[in-house]
Scaffold this motif. Structure first.
Motif, PDB file in Angstrom:
ATOM      1  N   UNK A 294      42.656  26.581  32.428  1.00  0.00           N
ATOM      2  CA  UNK A 294      42.508  27.641  32.363  1.00  0.00           C
ATOM      3  C   UNK A 294      43.961  28.758  32.945  1.00  0.00           C
ATOM      4  N   UNK A 295      44.623  29.168  32.366  1.00  0.00           N
ATOM      5  CA  UNK A 295      45.102  30.053  33.215  1.00  0.00           C
ATOM      6  C   UNK A 295      45.596  31.251  33.302  1.00  0.00           C
ATOM      7  N   UNK A 296      43.911  32.266  31.849  1.00  0.00           N
ATOM      8  CA  UNK A 296      43.843  33.080  33.112  1.00  0.00           C
ATOM      9  C   UNK A 296      42.395  34.042  31.776  1.00  0.00           C
ATOM     10  N   UNK A 297      41.538  34.735  32.377  1.00  0.00           N
ATOM     11  CA  UNK A 297      40.163  34.956  32.206  1.00  0.00           C
ATOM     12  C   UNK A 297      39.992  35.985  32.516  1.00  0.00           C
ATOM     13  N   UNK A 298      39.598  37.585  31.743  1.00  0.00           N
ATOM     14  CA  UNK A 298      39.359  37.978  32.413  1.00  0.00           C
ATOM     15  C   UNK A 298      38.419  39.105  31.372  1.00  0.00           C
ATOM     16  N   UNK A 299      37.141  40.285  31.184  1.00  0.00           N
ATOM     17  CA  UNK A 299      36.788  41.119  30.943  1.00  0.00           C
ATOM     18  C   UNK A 299      37.183  42.300  31.914  1.00  0.00           C
ATOM     19  N   UNK A 300      37.291  43.286  30.119  1.00  0.00           N
ATOM     20  CA  UNK A 300      37.323  44.706  31.229  1.00  0.00           C
ATOM     21  C   UNK A 300      36.214  45.340  32.197  1.00  0.00           C
ATOM     22  N   UNK A 301      36.546  46.286  32.664  1.00  0.00           N
ATOM     23  CA  UNK A 301      35.564  46.492  34.409  1.00  0.00           C
ATOM     24  C   UNK A 301      34.442  46.968  33.413  1.00  0.00           C
ATOM     25  N   UNK A 302      34.838  48.249  32.837  1.00  0.00           N
ATOM     26  CA  UNK A 302      33.057  48.795  32.323  1.00  0.00           C
ATOM     27  C   UNK A 302      32.135  48.037  32.092  1.00  0.00           C
ATOM     28  N   UNK A 303      32.928  46.925  31.135  1.00  0.00           N
ATOM     29  CA  UNK A 303      31.738  45.960  30.412  1.00  0.00           C
ATOM     30  C   UNK A 303      31.841  44.429  31.169  1.00  0.00           C
ATOM     31  N   UNK A 304      31.776  44.805  32.254  1.00  0.00           N
ATOM     32  CA  UNK A 304      31.029  43.299  33.274  1.00  0.00           C
ATOM     33  C   UNK A 304      30.348  42.968  33.669  1.00  0.00           C
ATOM     34  N   UNK A 305      29.552  41.742  33.848  1.00  0.00           N
ATOM     35  CA  UNK A 305      28.396  41.594  34.360  1.00  0.00           C
ATOM     36  C   UNK A 305      27.617  42.017  32.953  1.00  0.00           C
ATOM     37  N   UNK A 306      27.985  41.800  31.526  1.00  0.00           N
ATOM     38  CA  UNK A 306      27.024  41.765  30.468  1.00  0.00           C
ATOM     39  C   UNK A 306      27.123  40.463  29.833  1.00  0.00           C
ATOM     40  N   UNK A 307      27.692  39.433  30.288  1.00  0.00           N
ATOM     41  CA  UNK A 307      27.737  38.355  29.904  1.00  0.00           C
ATOM     42  C   UNK A 307      29.060  37.626  28.397  1.00  0.00           C
ATOM     43  N   UNK A 308      29.691  38.446  29.043  1.00  0.00           N
ATOM     44  CA  UNK A 308      31.433  38.671  28.352  1.00  0.00           C
ATOM     45  C   UNK A 308      31.949  37.567  28.833  1.00  0.00           C
ATOM     46  N   UNK A 309      32.409  36.969  30.107  1.00  0.00           N
ATOM     47  CA  UNK A 309      33.289  36.176  30.726  1.00  0.00           C
ATOM     48  C   UNK A 309      32.508  35.112  30.130  1.00  0.00           C
ATOM     49  N   UNK A 310      30.945  35.099  30.490  1.00  0.00           N
ATOM     50  CA  UNK A 310      30.790  33.712  29.999  1.00  0.00           C
ATOM     51  C   UNK A 310      30.278  33.489  28.597  1.00  0.00           C
ATOM     52  N   UNK A 311      30.830  33.820  27.975  1.00  0.00           N
ATOM     53  CA  UNK A 311      30.731  33.536  26.136  1.00  0.00           C
ATOM     54  C   UNK A 311      32.732  33.600  26.149  1.00  0.00           C
ATOM     55  N   UNK A 312      32.966  33.658  26.044  1.00  0.00           N
ATOM     56  CA  UNK A 312      34.745  33.572  27.075  1.00  0.00           C
ATOM     57  C   UNK A 312      34.767  31.946  27.407  1.00  0.00           C
ATOM     58  N   UNK A 313      33.460  32.174  28.489  1.00  0.00           N
ATOM     59  CA  UNK A 313      33.825  30.377  28.996  1.00  0.00           C
ATOM     60  C   UNK A 313      33.239  29.407  27.791  1.00  0.00           C
ATOM     61  N   UNK A 314      31.899  29.824  27.264  1.00  0.00           N
ATOM     62  CA  UNK A 314      31.093  28.688  26.336  1.00  0.00           C
ATOM     63  C   UNK A 314      32.374  28.336  25.679  1.00  0.00           C
ATOM     64  N   UNK A 315      32.903  29.419  24.731  1.00  0.00           N
ATOM     65  CA  UNK A 315      33.617  29.444  23.620  1.00  0.00           C
ATOM     66  C   UNK A 315      35.512  28.226  23.988  1.00  0.00           C
ATOM     67  N   UNK A 316      35.360  28.779  25.603  1.00  0.00           N
ATOM     68  CA  UNK A 316      36.617  28.334  25.399  1.00  0.00           C
ATOM     69  C   UNK A 316      36.748  26.327  25.976  1.00  0.00           C
ATOM     70  N   UNK A 317      35.395  25.956  27.265  1.00  0.00           N
ATOM     71  CA  UNK A 317      34.592  25.154  27.110  1.00  0.00           C
ATOM     72  C   UNK A 317      35.021  24.488  25.780  1.00  0.00           C
ATOM     73  N   UNK A 318      33.987  24.268  25.264  1.00  0.00           N
ATOM     74  CA  UNK A 318      33.368  23.512  23.392  1.00  0.00           C
ATOM     75  C   UNK A 318      35.120  23.219  23.167  1.00  0.00           C
TER      76      UNK A 318
END
Ligand SMILES: CC(C)(COP(=O)(O)OP(=O)(O)OC[C@H]1O[C@@H](n2cnc3c(N)ncnc32)[C@H](O)[C@@H]1OP(=O)(O)O)[C@@H](O)C(=O)NCCC(=O)NCCS
Length: 149
Positions: free
Chosen positions: A73-97
């Motif tokens: 995993x080289x990079x993962x980030x979410x726009x600050x205003x939308x952190x802690x709303x599950x987007x990082x988790x959505x991205x990790x789920x898709x990536x690990x899939x």
């Protein structure tokens, strides 16, 4: 609204470079570096974006074609205003899939509580450290994930 997670396309490059700047400041990748990542899409890179009309998050993976080789995993980030709303988790789920049966490694600053919290939640475990690895003297923590462990 939940963003859609989709593969990045060339038109996303300016938005990704701009969001990277917001998320990483002086440590952001240059436009040239982002271009290079896009050029490697047909070789060993996977770039996924969280899209809710605008790109609000992204993850970049190095996925070597040889299955025995580790994914990074080289990079993962979410726009600050939308952190802690599950987007990082959505991205990790898709990536690990996309990483079934493979070992995944990443490196994270020891003090990056949010990222470490997220990785731990996905089952990543600390396997090593690089002392004083970052410019400010902070340690890097190396974390590993395997779906079959
Ligand atoms: C790390 C990052 C991508 C997480 O994205 P996010 O969209 O906020 O993450 P989520 O809302 O999906 O949270 C997933 C889990 O991560 C953990 N987490 C996220 N933010 C956290 C925080 N501030 N403190 C502790 N744990 C946190 C939690 O376990 C969380 O699950 P929960 O909300 O059910 O408790 C985001 O904080 C970010 O962009 N950070 C800056 C860039 C960065 O440091 N990237 C990693 C290094 S390359």
């Amino acid at each position: 609204m939940r963003p859609a997670i989709r593969a990045a396309v060339a038109d996303d490059l300016p938005a990704l470079a701009a969001l990277d700047e917001v998320c990483f400041g002086p440590a952001a990748w240059s436009t040239v570096a982002w271009s290079d990542e896009f050029e490697r899409l047909s070789e060993d890179r996977v770039i996924l974006v969280a899209d809710e009309g605008a790109v609000v998050g992204y993850v970049v993976l190095l996925v070597p074609p040889v299955v025995a080789d580790v994914v990074e995993v080289l990079r993962i980030a979410v726009i600050p205003a939308e952190r802690r709303t599950g987007i990082g988790g959505q991205l990790m789920t898709a990536a690990l899939g996309r990483c079934a049966g493979r070992t995944v490694l990443l490196e994270v600053a020891a003090g990056n509580e949010s990222a470490r919290g997220m990785y731990a939640g996905f089952g990543f475990e600390e396997i090593s450290r690089r002392r004083g690895y970052y410019g400010d003297g902070e340690d890097a923590v190396i974390m590993r994930w395997r779906i079959d462990e």
